[in-house]
Design a protein around this motif. Structure first.
Motif, PDB file in Angstrom:
ATOM      1  N   GLN A 169      65.373  23.822  11.546  1.00  0.00           N
ATOM      2  CA  GLN A 169      66.604  23.077  11.824  1.00  0.00           C
ATOM      3  C   GLN A 169      67.791  23.756  11.162  1.00  0.00           C
ATOM      4  OE1 GLN A 169      66.527  18.679  11.678  1.00  0.00           O
ATOM      5  NE2 GLN A 169      68.259  18.852  10.271  1.00  0.00           N
ATOM      6  N   HIS A 170      68.871  23.871  11.910  1.00  0.00           N
ATOM      7  CA  HIS A 170      70.106  24.479  11.408  1.00  0.00           C
ATOM      8  C   HIS A 170      71.242  23.489  11.643  1.00  0.00           C
ATOM      9  CE1 HIS A 170      67.847  28.272  11.388  1.00  0.00           C
ATOM     10  NE2 HIS A 170      67.434  27.921  12.600  1.00  0.00           N
ATOM     11  N   ASP A 171      71.963  23.174  10.571  1.00  0.00           N
ATOM     12  CA  ASP A 171      73.050  22.197  10.639  1.00  0.00           C
ATOM     13  C   ASP A 171      74.403  22.890  10.511  1.00  0.00           C
ATOM     14  OD1 ASP A 171      71.304  19.991  10.833  1.00  0.00           O
ATOM     15  OD2 ASP A 171      71.004  20.009   8.659  1.00  0.00           O
ATOM     16  N   TYR A 172      75.337  22.470  11.346  1.00  0.00           N
ATOM     17  CA  TYR A 172      76.693  23.003  11.333  1.00  0.00           C
ATOM     18  C   TYR A 172      77.668  21.837  11.238  1.00  0.00           C
ATOM     19  CZ  TYR A 172      74.499  27.268  13.092  1.00  0.00           C
ATOM     20  OH  TYR A 172      73.693  28.365  13.229  1.00  0.00           O
ATOM     21  N   SER A 173      78.642  21.974  10.372  1.00  0.00           N
ATOM     22  CA  SER A 173      79.663  20.946  10.204  1.00  0.00           C
ATOM     23  C   SER A 173      81.024  21.626  10.232  1.00  0.00           C
ATOM     24  CB  SER A 173      79.451  20.219   8.871  1.00  0.00           C
ATOM     25  OG  SER A 173      80.487  19.291   8.641  1.00  0.00           O
ATOM     26  N   PHE A 174      81.841  21.246  11.202  1.00  0.00           N
ATOM     27  CA  PHE A 174      83.170  21.851  11.300  1.00  0.00           C
ATOM     28  C   PHE A 174      84.112  20.882  12.002  1.00  0.00           C
ATOM     29  CE2 PHE A 174      80.567  23.180  14.867  1.00  0.00           C
ATOM     30  CZ  PHE A 174      81.389  23.095  15.977  1.00  0.00           C
ATOM     31  N   ASP A 175      85.400  21.166  11.898  1.00  0.00           N
ATOM     32  CA  ASP A 175      86.447  20.380  12.555  1.00  0.00           C
ATOM     33  C   ASP A 175      87.184  21.272  13.536  1.00  0.00           C
ATOM     34  OD1 ASP A 175      85.742  18.401  10.725  1.00  0.00           O
ATOM     35  OD2 ASP A 175      87.308  18.984   9.310  1.00  0.00           O
ATOM     36  N   ILE A 176      87.632  20.689  14.640  1.00  0.00           N
ATOM     37  CA  ILE A 176      88.419  21.429  15.617  1.00  0.00           C
ATOM     38  C   ILE A 176      89.750  20.731  15.836  1.00  0.00           C
ATOM     39  CG2 ILE A 176      86.417  22.420  16.795  1.00  0.00           C
ATOM     40  CD1 ILE A 176      86.676  20.279  18.933  1.00  0.00           C
ATOM     41  N   ALA A 177      90.702  21.461  16.397  1.00  0.00           N
ATOM     42  CA  ALA A 177      92.019  20.895  16.689  1.00  0.00           C
ATOM     43  C   ALA A 177      91.876  19.679  17.592  1.00  0.00           C
ATOM     44  CB  ALA A 177      92.896  21.949  17.358  1.00  0.00           C
ATOM     45  N   ASP A 178      92.638  18.630  17.294  1.00  0.00           N
ATOM     46  CA  ASP A 178      92.620  17.398  18.069  1.00  0.00           C
ATOM     47  C   ASP A 178      93.719  17.483  19.120  1.00  0.00           C
ATOM     48  OD1 ASP A 178      92.361  14.880  19.047  1.00  0.00           O
ATOM     49  OD2 ASP A 178      92.732  13.829  17.172  1.00  0.00           O
ATOM     50  N   ASP A 179      93.366  18.017  20.289  1.00  0.00           N
ATOM     51  CA  ASP A 179      94.354  18.259  21.342  1.00  0.00           C
ATOM     52  C   ASP A 179      93.644  18.205  22.686  1.00  0.00           C
ATOM     53  OD1 ASP A 179      97.237  19.552  21.958  1.00  0.00           O
ATOM     54  OD2 ASP A 179      95.720  20.500  23.235  1.00  0.00           O
ATOM     55  N   PRO A 180      94.247  17.586  23.721  1.00  0.00           N
ATOM     56  CA  PRO A 180      93.548  17.409  24.998  1.00  0.00           C
ATOM     57  C   PRO A 180      93.209  18.705  25.722  1.00  0.00           C
ATOM     58  CG  PRO A 180      95.832  16.645  25.147  1.00  0.00           C
ATOM     59  CD  PRO A 180      95.546  16.889  23.704  1.00  0.00           C
ATOM     60  N   LEU A 181      93.915  19.795  25.444  1.00  0.00           N
ATOM     61  CA  LEU A 181      93.564  21.078  26.051  1.00  0.00           C
ATOM     62  C   LEU A 181      92.740  21.947  25.104  1.00  0.00           C
ATOM     63  CD1 LEU A 181      96.833  22.095  27.957  1.00  0.00           C
ATOM     64  CD2 LEU A 181      94.811  20.951  28.845  1.00  0.00           C
ATOM     65  N   LEU A 182      93.121  21.967  23.841  1.00  0.00           N
ATOM     66  CA  LEU A 182      92.434  22.828  22.887  1.00  0.00           C
ATOM     67  C   LEU A 182      91.031  22.334  22.548  1.00  0.00           C
ATOM     68  CD1 LEU A 182      95.115  23.863  20.219  1.00  0.00           C
ATOM     69  CD2 LEU A 182      93.882  25.348  21.799  1.00  0.00           C
ATOM     70  N   SER A 183      90.884  21.028  22.320  1.00  0.00           N
ATOM     71  CA  SER A 183      89.601  20.514  21.830  1.00  0.00           C
ATOM     72  C   SER A 183      88.433  20.854  22.752  1.00  0.00           C
ATOM     73  CB  SER A 183      89.685  18.994  21.617  1.00  0.00           C
ATOM     74  OG  SER A 183      90.636  18.677  20.639  1.00  0.00           O
ATOM     75  N   PRO A 184      88.530  20.625  24.074  1.00  0.00           N
ATOM     76  CA  PRO A 184      87.387  20.971  24.934  1.00  0.00           C
ATOM     77  C   PRO A 184      87.071  22.469  24.906  1.00  0.00           C
ATOM     78  CG  PRO A 184      88.915  19.512  26.071  1.00  0.00           C
ATOM     79  CD  PRO A 184      89.607  19.950  24.828  1.00  0.00           C
ATOM     80  N   LEU A 185      88.100  23.305  24.919  1.00  0.00           N
ATOM     81  CA  LEU A 185      87.871  24.749  24.891  1.00  0.00           C
ATOM     82  C   LEU A 185      87.210  25.165  23.583  1.00  0.00           C
ATOM     83  CD1 LEU A 185      88.254  27.598  26.045  1.00  0.00           C
ATOM     84  CD2 LEU A 185      90.554  27.610  25.066  1.00  0.00           C
ATOM     85  N   LEU A 186      87.678  24.612  22.462  1.00  0.00           N
ATOM     86  CA  LEU A 186      87.109  24.973  21.164  1.00  0.00           C
ATOM     87  C   LEU A 186      85.682  24.462  21.019  1.00  0.00           C
ATOM     88  CD1 LEU A 186      90.232  24.308  18.920  1.00  0.00           C
ATOM     89  CD2 LEU A 186      89.298  26.534  19.587  1.00  0.00           C
ATOM     90  N   LEU A 187      85.399  23.264  21.545  1.00  0.00           N
ATOM     91  CA  LEU A 187      84.029  22.760  21.500  1.00  0.00           C
ATOM     92  C   LEU A 187      83.114  23.638  22.346  1.00  0.00           C
ATOM     93  CD1 LEU A 187      82.055  20.559  20.567  1.00  0.00           C
ATOM     94  CD2 LEU A 187      82.646  19.279  22.645  1.00  0.00           C
ATOM     95  N   PHE A 188      83.551  23.998  23.539  1.00  0.00           N
ATOM     96  CA  PHE A 188      82.768  24.859  24.428  1.00  0.00           C
ATOM     97  C   PHE A 188      82.508  26.217  23.772  1.00  0.00           C
ATOM     98  CE2 PHE A 188      82.763  27.785  28.233  1.00  0.00           C
ATOM     99  CZ  PHE A 188      81.524  27.406  28.725  1.00  0.00           C
ATOM    100  N   ALA A 189      83.556  26.815  23.209  1.00  0.00           N
ATOM    101  CA  ALA A 189      83.407  28.124  22.574  1.00  0.00           C
ATOM    102  C   ALA A 189      82.503  28.045  21.352  1.00  0.00           C
ATOM    103  CB  ALA A 189      84.779  28.664  22.184  1.00  0.00           C
TER     104      ALA A 189
END
Length: 595
Positions: free
Chosen positions: A329-349
């Motif tokens: 098991q590998h755990d990752y914890s991070f935050d991404i920009a809260d923005d309607p265009l940026l957030s989906p792209l950053l989550l996907f990437a």
């Protein structure tokens, strides 16, 4: 005279005066070719150094209230590197007065010629800034075509990998200096996945080190300091780096060109340490490491970005748990920009990068998003993401659908979504756990309402013996006499074959979340029976078996929106749970007799 008055007003509005810490200003109308001055930037570490600048030309009125200064830069390493990506925002002074910021360059130029954004245009960003955003930016709204991608996930990689990044490329008057994007936490495989995604948004991704949990303290920011702007922080770190142009009290101007041109934003602001200069014939770049956070960037405008010191940005927490082929098991914890265009792209990437860093990211495989994979909402039901993906599209579909559902939520037209975070629990397997439907038979083909019929489904699992799965189907008491068309298949195949399932916009956010949470799953065999109908779907509600006169009025051109005609309606739906992703579709006919 008009420009001088504007500058004076800006000085009063922003606190800029000869008595303040900020330097005096040389307006664009007073700049002349032949003037010589100096610029400030960081070539190594955190030490601000100077370089020479000769004004060689002026480009007035290249856009509404927009001018550009051309400067020849020299000194330090610039003879070998030319203007560096990462120098965006480097302030230029003539006779001790601030002229503007290095912001543009031209690839493959033989000289270090820079486009300089006049400082009064950057100060206009500061004077127009309002209070910090109370919530995420307003989204773009949704159309039925947007919802339709949920049923056609083969379109998601192009949307998330090409179309969405292209929307983030802000138009500029000249080629802006590329923005170096330091990527850490994903390794070589993850970095390779990110490059094509984020290059399309105007970045130059470079492998680097993240700030980590105990980041090195940032030095006091001053004109010429290297600075960072975080798109993601934590175990996955994506930091765009540039140069500070102007500091006054608790405010910082930088870049001299837009990052994305998003307007109001809320992103962590950090200092940065320059590690290396990467020389290139096309455009050289600075490789920098982000340091500790010192504030937040609140404006992303045509003439630059504006930050506020000693404030906390709002980010979107993401937690990923990956169980690999060996059960580790590998755990990752991070935050991404809260923005309607940026957030989906950053989550996907980020999801693609994490998978590529631990497992192969090509060929057939199985990815199971376990129960607990959710987008957590405030004041609404959690949005469920658990599903099974297998075969050659497992990687792009599993990450793409999760990111796209986040895009739909953040761009809904009903109310601002309050998203508490994203949890992804994923299991990876090398073997593609798929099963293809080969044939369907019934124990009888004529039945009366209220009776049952047994369906036998022959399935061929991947590299396994054929299996027969059975299900008793109860015919509804109100089933109309006549022929029933029965579709038996996997989630996507059944949804595509169901012409009445063409998506219409829900009426509110709660209804939309219900729609997402009731999407068909890939590890189910669905048995759906249809009867002929003369109804319509209106605003998500079915109006079946309408009299011809009523149907004619409702479907008259331009009478009502969000409406579609249906020639059949589903009268029953059953499912058979499996341990594989179901592929294929079979059709069979059943006759319902008079009661």
């Amino acid at each position: 005279m008009k420009t001088r008055l504007l500058v004076a007003l800006l000085a009063l509005a922003t606190g800029v005066s000869t008595a303040s810490a900020a330097p005096p200003i040389l307006p664009f109308e007073d700049v002349r070719p032949g003037m010589r001055g100096t610029g400030k930037t960081v070539f190594e570490g955190t030490r601000v150094e100077t370089f020479d600048v000769e004004i060689v030309g002026l480009l007035p009125n290249i856009g509404p209230d927009q001018n550009l200064i051309l400067g020849r830069c020299s000194g330090g390493p610039l003879a070998d590197t030319g203007v560096l990506a990462g120098m965006s925002g480097s302030p230029v002074f003539v006779d001790g007065k601030l002229v503007g910021a290095v912001a543009y360059s031209w690839g493959f130029a033989k000289e270090a010629i820079a486009g300089i954004t006049p400082i009064e245009e950057m100060l206009a960003v500061a004077s127009a800034s309002g209070p910090p955003p109370a919530g995420p930016r307003a989204g773009a709204g949704l159309t039925p075509d947007d919802l339709g991608r949920l049923y056609r996930p083969e379109h998601l990689p192009a949307f998330l990998g090409v179309e969405l990044p292209a929307r983030l490329g802000a138009p500029t008057v000249a080629p802006p200096l590329q923005v170096p994007l330091t990527v850490s936490g994903l390794g070589a495989g993850g970095f390779a996945q990110l490059v094509p995604l984020l290059s399309g948004a105007g970045f130059r991704p470079v492998q680097g080190a993240g700030a980590g949990r105990a980041a090195e303290p940032s030095p006091t920011l001053e004109p010429g300091s290297a600075m960072g702007l975080k798109l993601a922080r934590g175990d996955v770190d994506l930091t765009a780096t540039g140069t500070v142009t102007w500091v006054d009290g608790g405010r910082v101007l930088a870049f001299g060109h837009p990052l994305f041109g998003l307007g109001r934003v809320d992103l962590p602001l950090t200092g940065a340490r320059v590690e290396l200069l990467l020389a290139s014939l096309q455009q050289s770049a600075r490789l920098a490491t982000p340091l500790s956070e010192v504030g937040a960037v609140r404006e992303d405008r045509r003439a630059g970005v504006l930050g506020a010191l000693e404030v906390k940005p709002r980010m979107l927490p993401v937690r990923v748990q990956l169980a690999d082929q060996r059960g580790q098991q590998h755990d990752y914890s991070f935050d991404i920009a809260d923005d309607p265009l940026l957030s989906p792209l950053l989550l996907f990437a980020s999801l693609n990068g994490i998978l590529a860093s631990r497992e192969r990211s090509f060929g057939s495989a199985t990815l199971r998003l376990r129960e607990g994979s959710v987008i957590k909402m405030v004041g609404q039901d959690d949005v469920l993401l658990d599903n099974l993906f297998a075969g050659p599209t497992a990687f792009e579909y599993s990450t793409g659908i999760s990111a796209y559902i986040l895009y739909l939520l953040m761009n809904n037209a009903w109310q601002p979504p309050e998203i508490a975070g994203v949890n992804i629990l994923v299991e990876y397997g090398d073997a593609p756990l798929t099963g293809r439907i080969q044939r369907v038979t019934l124990d009888r083909y004529r039945v009366r309402p209220g009776e049952s019929v047994r369906a036998s489904v022959l399935v061929s699992p991947y590299r396994g013996p054929e299996r027969v799965l059975t299900r008793e189907i109860a015919i509804p008491q109100d089933a109309p006499p006549g022929r029933l068309s029965i579709h038996v298949g996997g989630a996507l195949a059944v949804s595509r074959a169901d012409r009445a399932a063409e998506p219409l916009l829900p009426n509110d956010l709660a209804q939309f979340i219900w729609l997402i949470n009731n999407l068909r799953r890939n590890d189910r065999i669905y048995i759906v029976a249809y009867a002929e109908d003369s109804g319509v779907l209106l605003s998500g509600a079915r109006l079946p078996n309408l009299p011809p006169s009523v149907a004619s009025v409702l479907t008259r051109p331009r009478t009502l929106g969000n409406l579609s005609v249906v020639s059949r309606r589903g009268i029953l739906e059953e499912e058979i749970a499996t341990d594989f992703a179901v592929e294929g579709l079979a059709r069979i006919q059943l006759e319902v007799l008079e009661p």
